[in-house]
Design an enzyme around this catalytic site. Sequence first.
Site, PDB file in Angstrom:
ATOM      1  N   GLU B 210       0.846  -1.189   0.000  1.00 37.12           N
ATOM      2  CA  GLU B 210       0.000   0.000   0.000  1.00 37.12           C
ATOM      3  C   GLU B 210       0.881   1.239   0.000  1.00 37.12           C
ATOM      4  OE1 GLU B 210      -2.250  -1.124   3.467  1.00 37.12           O
ATOM      5  OE2 GLU B 210      -1.101   0.188   4.759  1.00 37.12           O
ATOM      6  N   HIS B 248       7.103  17.862   6.831  1.00 30.83           N
ATOM      7  CA  HIS B 248       8.038  17.875   5.713  1.00 30.83           C
ATOM      8  C   HIS B 248       8.986  16.696   5.784  1.00 30.83           C
ATOM      9  CE1 HIS B 248       6.764  21.749   4.395  1.00 30.83           C
ATOM     10  NE2 HIS B 248       6.882  22.219   5.617  1.00 30.83           N
TER      11      HIS B 248
END
Lengths: 402, 290
Positions: B210, B248
């Site tokens: 996945e 980030h």
Amino acid sequence: MKIHEHQAKDIFRKHGIPVPEGRSAFSLDEAENAARAIAGQNGGRVVVKAQIHAGGRGKGTVLLDGKETGGGVRVVTGADEAVSAARQMLGGRLVTIQNKEGQIIRRLLIEQGVEFTTQFYLGLLVDRSTRRQCFIASREGGVEIEKVAAERPEAIVRIHVDPITGYMGHVGRRLAAALGLEGAAAKQCAKLAWAMCRIIDAEDASLVEINPLVVTTAGDIMALDAKITMDDNAAFRHGDWAELADEHEEDPVELEARSVGLSFVKLDGNIGCLVNGAGLAMATMDIIKYEGGEPANFLDVGGTANQEAVMRAFKIILSDPNVKAILVNIFGGIMSCRVIAEGVVGATRELGLSVPLVVRLEGNEVEEGKKILSESGLDIIPATGMQEAARKVVGAATGGGA
Amino acid sequence: MSILVDRDTKVIVQGITGKYGSLHSRNMLEYGTRIVAGVAPGKGGLRFEDSVPIFNSVHEAVGPTGADASIIFVAAPFATDAIAEALDAGIGLVVVITEGIPTNDMVKIRADLDARGALMVGPNCPGVITPGQCKLGIMPAYIHEPGPIGLISRSGTLTYEAVFQLSALGLGQSTCIGIGGDPVGGLDFVSCLELFEKDPQTKGVVLIGEIGGSAEEEAAAFIKNHMTKPVAAFISGATAPPGKRMGHAGAIISQGKGTAEEKIEALREAGAAVAVTPALIGETMKKEMA
């Protein structure tokens, strides 16, 4: 769980990471008091920062009473200007790259302005592929670090922490060297890196990020920004996290879903999905799209859902006016198809479904489940296999009404 | 042959008296799994279902029973302790069903595992099954048939979907492993592929991945360089919205890897057959076996 910058900076202070003098403010009165105290200490320069759970605040735009008033981070001079900035921000909507609809600004962080000579990026998180904590550092701080990483990967340095020894001095020395620091600043940087490791360990954070980390004109290391994400799995050993949570920053429907053990994400399509298991739920969305439809949501009822959870799931799906058809796709492993069928029938009766409903059941007690559906006398479209289920629901959503 | 577990595997169930522990222990016994002991602190001396002896600790259970594997149903706040106990008692294979274990704990456990050379499946997984021999998990037993296909998956119910398709097409399974979807766990795709490549019963492998992380890309590199047996794959999440990522730094650490497109591309490039939809996992494997 995400927390606000001002909360992250409180945690930084607790662990000895230097941050600018600052106060949080939830009202204009509090903002004014904070501004006077901060400006007085610092000969005037004040930074007013909107506190929302999204990055890119500085480059974002605040909308207040239909007007653009400026960015989400303002550098001003003196208390009066700070108060005026606060007035333009509190209650406004901050639109950022990460959140185009914008989030309402309910709190501010008012800080002393800090003069600096250099800025860096420093982050710490668990690296899935090496299964250990990893520092990510770059001399190019204060900018979008993802862009730096994509364009010039050589500008990013990764240094791992051995889980058996924990933080060791060499990690901090190598980080400081990678950032080009020497002398006192290098020592301060190493100390700060150690504190970041302690935050991951003691606070159960999954991410600690400083962007920018600066060297002040006085030559000291300081964290101008702070971002901490907590590992939700560790909530059981942190009773104090309830105070850190801010429900205003979360989608109310997703929040409601979570409170009853459902995992829900709203999407833009028109086919509601109710599935057990995250992988199967994603795969169901994929096959709907493959058949030409658009999923309206991701919804995982989990491995142990009962009739009530199924009922709540239906209510949540139907609260979206875009939904034109619903697909229930259940592969009962632990879960019984009988329980799901009873939940579907109960929900259909109680809510009086106004859109077509396609149900695909497989697994544990599947025959009992199918029998309950067919004997209910309700207009439920049965399907065998995922392909047929997806075709039927896409047909119902697009051509069904024609 | 099979990998990890077979009819001789002697199993301890940690948390045998709990709600799920007892339910699944009954199911495993019914399947023929050799459960030689249960562990429940404070309940030593009792018997589960009038037959399986219960001990206060794994250390006490290992000596008299010769157990070599353990399955853990202990609740998340106590699960790390249970894993550490099993490893310290010398158990070579630990299957962790428990969901919601803190990542920090798993980083430590993983280092312990590697140092000892022990194996772990999970956490947050359906477990391992060698059809017809040993079920060490919570998967519905009846969908499995013994046969030549090895299966590895990060998902739970999507694994059942794939097994169901394989059995319906007459492709039985050598061993099926749900490795779990948590950021840090035990066995990964590469270590399972390595075991399947060496296992004479396994003639082909289904891999279900996945989005997120880079485990599928690492699997692709292994397939390209080391696998002689055919691999069929499916990656879920091609239509999942971006976001829900860890700031980030999360995006950077994977170096741009992690989307379904990139994973599919890497697997295809490595020579694996990638199913276009989740409904075609079985057929894709069948074509590769022809």
